[in-house]
Design a protein around this motif. Structure first.
Motif, PDB file in Angstrom:
ATOM      1  N   ARG A 283     -10.542   9.926   4.942  1.00 44.64           N
ATOM      2  CA  ARG A 283     -12.558   9.500   4.615  1.00 44.64           C
ATOM      3  C   ARG A 283     -12.522   9.303   5.733  1.00 44.64           C
ATOM      4  NH1 ARG A 283     -11.713   5.639   0.037  1.00 44.64           N
ATOM      5  NH2 ARG A 283     -10.838   7.546  -1.238  1.00 44.64           N
TER       6      ARG A 283
ATOM      7  N   ALA B 207     -11.231  -0.489  -0.727  1.00 44.38           N
ATOM      8  CA  ALA B 207     -10.560   0.323  -1.178  1.00 44.38           C
ATOM      9  C   ALA B 207      -9.315   0.578  -1.675  1.00 44.38           C
ATOM     10  CB  ALA B 207     -10.884   1.534  -0.138  1.00 44.38           C
ATOM     11  N   LEU B 208      -8.315  -0.465  -1.055  1.00 45.61           N
ATOM     12  CA  LEU B 208      -6.817  -0.392  -1.491  1.00 45.61           C
ATOM     13  C   LEU B 208      -6.943  -1.796  -2.170  1.00 45.61           C
ATOM     14  CD1 LEU B 208      -5.217   1.146   1.825  1.00 45.61           C
ATOM     15  CD2 LEU B 208      -5.647   1.958  -0.200  1.00 45.61           C
TER      16      LEU B 208
ATOM     17  N   GLN C  64      -5.348   9.097   2.310  1.00 46.81           N
ATOM     18  CA  GLN C  64      -6.151   9.204   1.621  1.00 46.81           C
ATOM     19  C   GLN C  64      -8.123   8.597   1.719  1.00 46.81           C
ATOM     20  OE1 GLN C  64      -5.831   8.303  -2.836  1.00 46.81           O
ATOM     21  NE2 GLN C  64      -5.490  11.000  -3.511  1.00 46.81           N
ATOM     22  N   VAL C  65      -7.420   7.382   2.291  1.00 50.37           N
ATOM     23  CA  VAL C  65      -8.681   5.983   3.121  1.00 50.37           C
ATOM     24  C   VAL C  65      -8.577   7.108   4.691  1.00 50.37           C
ATOM     25  CG1 VAL C  65      -8.887   4.481   1.396  1.00 50.37           C
ATOM     26  CG2 VAL C  65      -7.111   4.740   3.252  1.00 50.37           C
TER      27      VAL C  65
ATOM     28  N   PHE D 111       0.820  -1.075  -0.226  1.00 52.09           N
ATOM     29  CA  PHE D 111       0.259   0.421   0.874  1.00 52.09           C
ATOM     30  C   PHE D 111       1.307   1.139  -0.017  1.00 52.09           C
ATOM     31  CE2 PHE D 111      -2.373  -2.816   2.790  1.00 52.09           C
ATOM     32  CZ  PHE D 111      -3.829  -3.343   2.084  1.00 52.09           C
ATOM     33  N   SER D 112       0.723   1.953  -1.020  1.00 55.69           N
ATOM     34  CA  SER D 112       1.257   3.664  -1.271  1.00 55.69           C
ATOM     35  C   SER D 112       0.625   4.513   0.375  1.00 55.69           C
ATOM     36  CB  SER D 112       1.341   4.277  -1.877  1.00 55.69           C
ATOM     37  OG  SER D 112      -0.062   4.802  -2.141  1.00 55.69           O
TER      38      SER D 112
ATOM     39  N   GLN E  71       4.900  10.471   0.948  1.00 50.62           N
ATOM     40  CA  GLN E  71       4.750  10.112  -0.635  1.00 50.62           C
ATOM     41  C   GLN E  71       5.262   8.843  -1.107  1.00 50.62           C
ATOM     42  OE1 GLN E  71       5.621  12.513   0.884  1.00 50.62           O
ATOM     43  NE2 GLN E  71       7.450  13.352  -0.035  1.00 50.62           N
TER      44      GLN E  71
ATOM     45  N   THR F 116       0.580   7.631   0.646  1.00 55.17           N
ATOM     46  CA  THR F 116      -0.511   9.026   0.062  1.00 55.17           C
ATOM     47  C   THR F 116      -2.021   8.142  -0.436  1.00 55.17           C
ATOM     48  OG1 THR F 116       1.034   9.404  -1.840  1.00 55.17           O
ATOM     49  CG2 THR F 116      -1.201   9.913  -3.093  1.00 55.17           C
ATOM     50  N   ASP F 117      -2.492   7.005  -0.719  1.00 54.77           N
ATOM     51  CA  ASP F 117      -3.406   5.794  -0.725  1.00 54.77           C
ATOM     52  C   ASP F 117      -3.630   5.925   0.638  1.00 54.77           C
ATOM     53  OD1 ASP F 117      -3.050   6.118  -3.758  1.00 54.77           O
ATOM     54  OD2 ASP F 117      -2.653   3.451  -3.950  1.00 54.77           O
ATOM     55  N   LEU F 118      -2.717   5.446   1.285  1.00 50.81           N
ATOM     56  CA  LEU F 118      -3.436   5.566   3.069  1.00 50.81           C
ATOM     57  C   LEU F 118      -4.029   7.083   3.304  1.00 50.81           C
ATOM     58  CD1 LEU F 118       0.053   2.991   4.495  1.00 50.81           C
ATOM     59  CD2 LEU F 118      -2.858   2.695   4.085  1.00 50.81           C
TER      60      LEU F 118
END
Length: 142
Positions: free
Chosen positions: A30, A105-106, A26-27, A19-20, A69, A22-24
């Motif tokens: 959220r 989501a991931l 965001q979630v 998992f990146s 990042q 940046t994605d983490l």
């Protein structure tokens, strides 16, 4: 084995993936997970106390906000302390719900504390641990 009172659920990336950061981020945003104590993310209850926390699956488990990042991890550990929440079943259901949403989501998998796929057996074990805590009366006059 998990520390007494600690309930742990893992969200792991598919084999050989990660998992990146940046994605983490965001979630986590959220789902109102807030970066805080011990350099990990937390969900808070209405009283402002930590309900549950999320750490990286890689020791020491921390997230470096300055370098998210570039951050990669094979998974996450969602954990709560049964002895420090007012309603363990509600917090567990909330934690598991968010873990499932983040996993979806991931593109990850939800695993129990023994890194096995979440099953009826592992859910029954979690629920029996919640019931034990719910039956312990509050200490009076402390």
């Amino acid at each position: 084995a998990a520390e007494a009172g600690l309930v742990l659920v893992h969200v792991m990336a598919p084999r050989s993936k990660q998992f990146s950061g940046t994605d983490l981020l965001q979630v986590f945003r959220r789902h109102q997970l807030v970066y805080g104590k011990k350099c990990i993310f937390h969900a808070y209850d209405q009283a402002g106390k930590i309900a549950f926390s999320v750490a990286s699956a890689v020791e020491p488990g921390i997230f470096d906000l300055e370098h998210m990042q570039d951050f990669m991890t094979p998974g996450l550990g969602f954990f709560m302390d049964l002895n420090s929440v007012s309603d363990p079943r509600e917090v567990f259901n909330h934690m598991l719900g968010i873990a499932k949403e983040i996993s979806a989501a991931l593109g990850g998998d939800i695993l129990d504390e023994h890194y096995q796929r979440l099953s009826h057996t592992s859910m029954a074990d979690y629920l029996s641990r919640l019931r034990v805590v719910e039956k312990i009366p509050e200490a009076e006059g402390v």
